[in-house]
Design a protein around this motif. Structure first.
Motif, PDB file in Angstrom:
ATOM      1  N   LEU A 114       2.573  -6.619  -9.514  1.00  0.00           N
ATOM      2  CA  LEU A 114       2.642  -6.652 -10.679  1.00  0.00           C
ATOM      3  C   LEU A 114       0.962  -6.041 -11.436  1.00  0.00           C
ATOM      4  O   LEU A 114       0.775  -5.006 -11.696  1.00  0.00           O
ATOM      5  N   ILE A 115      -0.142  -6.517  -9.962  1.00  0.00           N
ATOM      6  CA  ILE A 115      -1.420  -5.724 -10.753  1.00  0.00           C
ATOM      7  C   ILE A 115      -1.432  -4.274 -10.434  1.00  0.00           C
ATOM      8  O   ILE A 115      -1.244  -3.032 -10.868  1.00  0.00           O
ATOM      9  N   LEU A 116      -0.098  -3.719  -9.410  1.00  0.00           N
ATOM     10  CA  LEU A 116      -0.258  -2.200  -8.147  1.00  0.00           C
ATOM     11  C   LEU A 116       0.911  -1.446 -10.199  1.00  0.00           C
ATOM     12  O   LEU A 116       0.672  -0.692 -10.057  1.00  0.00           O
ATOM     13  N   HIS A 117       1.819  -2.088 -10.452  1.00  0.00           N
ATOM     14  CA  HIS A 117       2.320  -1.815 -11.259  1.00  0.00           C
ATOM     15  C   HIS A 117       2.175  -1.097 -12.979  1.00  0.00           C
ATOM     16  O   HIS A 117       1.781  -0.228 -13.265  1.00  0.00           O
ATOM     17  N   ILE A 141      -2.553   4.929 -15.198  1.00  0.00           N
ATOM     18  CA  ILE A 141      -2.776   5.758 -14.865  1.00  0.00           C
ATOM     19  C   ILE A 141      -1.984   6.890 -15.505  1.00  0.00           C
ATOM     20  O   ILE A 141      -2.854   7.739 -15.970  1.00  0.00           O
ATOM     21  N   ASP A 142      -0.569   6.710 -15.891  1.00  0.00           N
ATOM     22  CA  ASP A 142       0.039   7.184 -16.022  1.00  0.00           C
ATOM     23  C   ASP A 142      -0.047   7.737 -17.512  1.00  0.00           C
ATOM     24  O   ASP A 142      -0.233   8.811 -18.409  1.00  0.00           O
ATOM     25  N   TYR A 143      -0.943   6.469 -18.192  1.00  0.00           N
ATOM     26  CA  TYR A 143      -0.957   6.358 -19.113  1.00  0.00           C
ATOM     27  C   TYR A 143      -1.909   7.907 -20.185  1.00  0.00           C
ATOM     28  O   TYR A 143      -2.013   8.074 -21.148  1.00  0.00           O
ATOM     29  N   GLN A 144      -3.338   7.178 -19.349  1.00  0.00           N
ATOM     30  CA  GLN A 144      -4.421   7.999 -19.382  1.00  0.00           C
ATOM     31  C   GLN A 144      -4.438   9.133 -18.943  1.00  0.00           C
ATOM     32  O   GLN A 144      -5.091  10.540 -19.655  1.00  0.00           O
ATOM     33  N   GLU A 193       8.964  10.897 -14.747  1.00  0.00           N
ATOM     34  CA  GLU A 193       8.464  12.186 -14.275  1.00  0.00           C
ATOM     35  C   GLU A 193       7.497  12.546 -14.239  1.00  0.00           C
ATOM     36  O   GLU A 193       7.265  13.376 -16.169  1.00  0.00           O
ATOM     37  N   ARG A 194       6.764  13.304 -13.843  1.00  0.00           N
ATOM     38  CA  ARG A 194       5.068  14.026 -14.198  1.00  0.00           C
ATOM     39  C   ARG A 194       5.079  14.235 -12.506  1.00  0.00           C
ATOM     40  O   ARG A 194       5.331  14.387 -11.417  1.00  0.00           O
ATOM     41  N   PRO A 195       4.006  15.295 -12.698  1.00  0.00           N
ATOM     42  CA  PRO A 195       3.342  15.863 -11.280  1.00  0.00           C
ATOM     43  C   PRO A 195       2.733  14.501 -10.123  1.00  0.00           C
ATOM     44  O   PRO A 195       2.273  13.715 -11.040  1.00  0.00           O
ATOM     45  N   GLY A 196       2.712  14.687  -9.304  1.00  0.00           N
ATOM     46  CA  GLY A 196       2.354  14.103  -7.932  1.00  0.00           C
ATOM     47  C   GLY A 196       0.863  13.786  -8.069  1.00  0.00           C
ATOM     48  O   GLY A 196      -0.234  14.834  -8.433  1.00  0.00           O
ATOM     49  N   LEU A 197       0.739  12.417  -8.199  1.00  0.00           N
ATOM     50  CA  LEU A 197      -1.230  12.771  -7.244  1.00  0.00           C
ATOM     51  C   LEU A 197      -1.464  12.048  -6.031  1.00  0.00           C
ATOM     52  O   LEU A 197      -0.878  11.229  -5.837  1.00  0.00           O
ATOM     53  N   ALA A 253       0.836  -0.843  -0.407  1.00  0.00           N
ATOM     54  CA  ALA A 253      -0.278  -0.369   0.201  1.00  0.00           C
ATOM     55  C   ALA A 253       1.125   1.353   0.026  1.00  0.00           C
ATOM     56  O   ALA A 253       1.027   2.054  -0.710  1.00  0.00           O
ATOM     57  N   GLN A 254       1.900   1.351   0.582  1.00  0.00           N
ATOM     58  CA  GLN A 254       2.946   2.819   1.145  1.00  0.00           C
ATOM     59  C   GLN A 254       3.459   2.350  -0.853  1.00  0.00           C
ATOM     60  O   GLN A 254       3.912   3.574  -0.929  1.00  0.00           O
ATOM     61  N   HIS A 255       3.963   1.165  -0.968  1.00  0.00           N
ATOM     62  CA  HIS A 255       4.053   1.441  -1.979  1.00  0.00           C
ATOM     63  C   HIS A 255       3.915   1.861  -3.150  1.00  0.00           C
ATOM     64  O   HIS A 255       3.956   3.018  -4.660  1.00  0.00           O
ATOM     65  N   PHE A 256       2.731   1.099  -3.051  1.00  0.00           N
ATOM     66  CA  PHE A 256       1.555   2.479  -4.987  1.00  0.00           C
ATOM     67  C   PHE A 256       1.393   3.791  -4.466  1.00  0.00           C
ATOM     68  O   PHE A 256       1.332   4.638  -4.694  1.00  0.00           O
ATOM     69  N   SER A 257       1.651   4.481  -3.144  1.00  0.00           N
ATOM     70  CA  SER A 257       1.044   5.253  -2.515  1.00  0.00           C
ATOM     71  C   SER A 257       2.245   5.976  -2.801  1.00  0.00           C
ATOM     72  O   SER A 257       2.111   7.584  -3.169  1.00  0.00           O
ATOM     73  N   THR A 258       3.419   5.870  -2.551  1.00  0.00           N
ATOM     74  CA  THR A 258       4.396   6.494  -3.265  1.00  0.00           C
ATOM     75  C   THR A 258       4.782   7.055  -5.275  1.00  0.00           C
ATOM     76  O   THR A 258       5.117   7.862  -5.206  1.00  0.00           O
ATOM     77  N   LEU A 259       4.271   5.835  -5.369  1.00  0.00           N
ATOM     78  CA  LEU A 259       3.975   5.997  -6.873  1.00  0.00           C
ATOM     79  C   LEU A 259       3.345   7.080  -7.734  1.00  0.00           C
ATOM     80  O   LEU A 259       3.380   7.644  -8.669  1.00  0.00           O
ATOM     81  N   LEU A 260       2.504   7.131  -7.109  1.00  0.00           N
ATOM     82  CA  LEU A 260       1.812   7.959  -7.260  1.00  0.00           C
ATOM     83  C   LEU A 260       1.811   9.425  -7.222  1.00  0.00           C
ATOM     84  O   LEU A 260       1.765   9.889  -7.786  1.00  0.00           O
TER      85      LEU A 260
END
Length: 197
Positions: free
Chosen positions: A179-182, A188-191, A72-76, A58-65
């Motif tokens: 794998l699902i989280l990635h 998300i990034d693509y959309q 590089e992109r704006p934080g979500l 859960a922490q990993h996914f929130s960090t990715l966002l």
């Protein structure tokens, strides 16, 4: 040779579970990516939680966002409800351990937000209460679970998504969840920002 055989067996088992996950859940992963996009484009936020190894995911996914996935992109806006040790221990001490996520959701969650939960077996009472609190706040839920003892599915609304990994081995479940989280991070990034096909 015995150690090498164990390593080979571990990788083969992981590939088999991941292949089953891809075959069964690709349309749902795409749907979950659309749910996450819908949350983010309305300037809502994603709350994530889990126990043990699932808390780390859960922490990993929130960090990715919050930071970035591949580029590089704006934080979500994403929050891991596992990250605030003072809140977790305070709630567990003053109330009950089963309330550690639901109290945070009731305080932080808003209609339009999305709750992403992770559980290797779907039996944790604190995650059941988290889902109930999310529904009370008009939030959608995405659940990543595993094994055969799943209490989560009966709590989910028709538009919500569960990925129940068909394995009893925690390591295999965590690997498929990662794998699902990635994949969700990539969608998300693509959309939102486009990129390579």
């Amino acid at each position: 040779m015995v150690l090498q055989d164990r390593v080979i067996s571990l990788f083969h088992n992981t590939m088999e579970v991941n292949a089953q996950t891809i075959e069964e859940y690709t349309p749902l992963i795409a749907h979950a990516g659309e749910l996450l996009l819908g949350c983010l484009v309305t300037e809502s936020k994603i709350l994530c939680c889990g126990n043990g190894g699932s808390a780390a995911l859960a922490q990993h996914f929130s960090t990715l966002l919050m930071n970035q996935f591949r580029h590089e992109r704006p934080g979500l806006p994403a929050i891991s409800l596992n990250s605030d040790g003072s809140a977790l221990t305070g709630i567990a001490s003053d109330s009950h351990y089963n309330d550690i996520f639901s109290k945070q959701i009731r305080a932080l969650g808003q209609p339009g937000d999305l709750l992403l939960i992770l559980s290797n077996d779907g039996r944790s009472a604190n995650l059941v209460q988290a889902i109930q609190a999310a529904h009370d706040r008009d939030m959608l839920v995405i659940a990543l679970t595993g094994g055969t003892n799943d209490n989560i599915q009966s709590l989910l609304l028709p538009d919500e998504v569960e990925f129940c990994i068909p394995a009893d081995d925690e390591g295999l479940i965590y690997s498929a969840h990662m794998l699902i989280l990635h994949a969700l991070s990539d969608l998300i990034d693509y959309q939102l920002f486009g990129g390579e096909e």
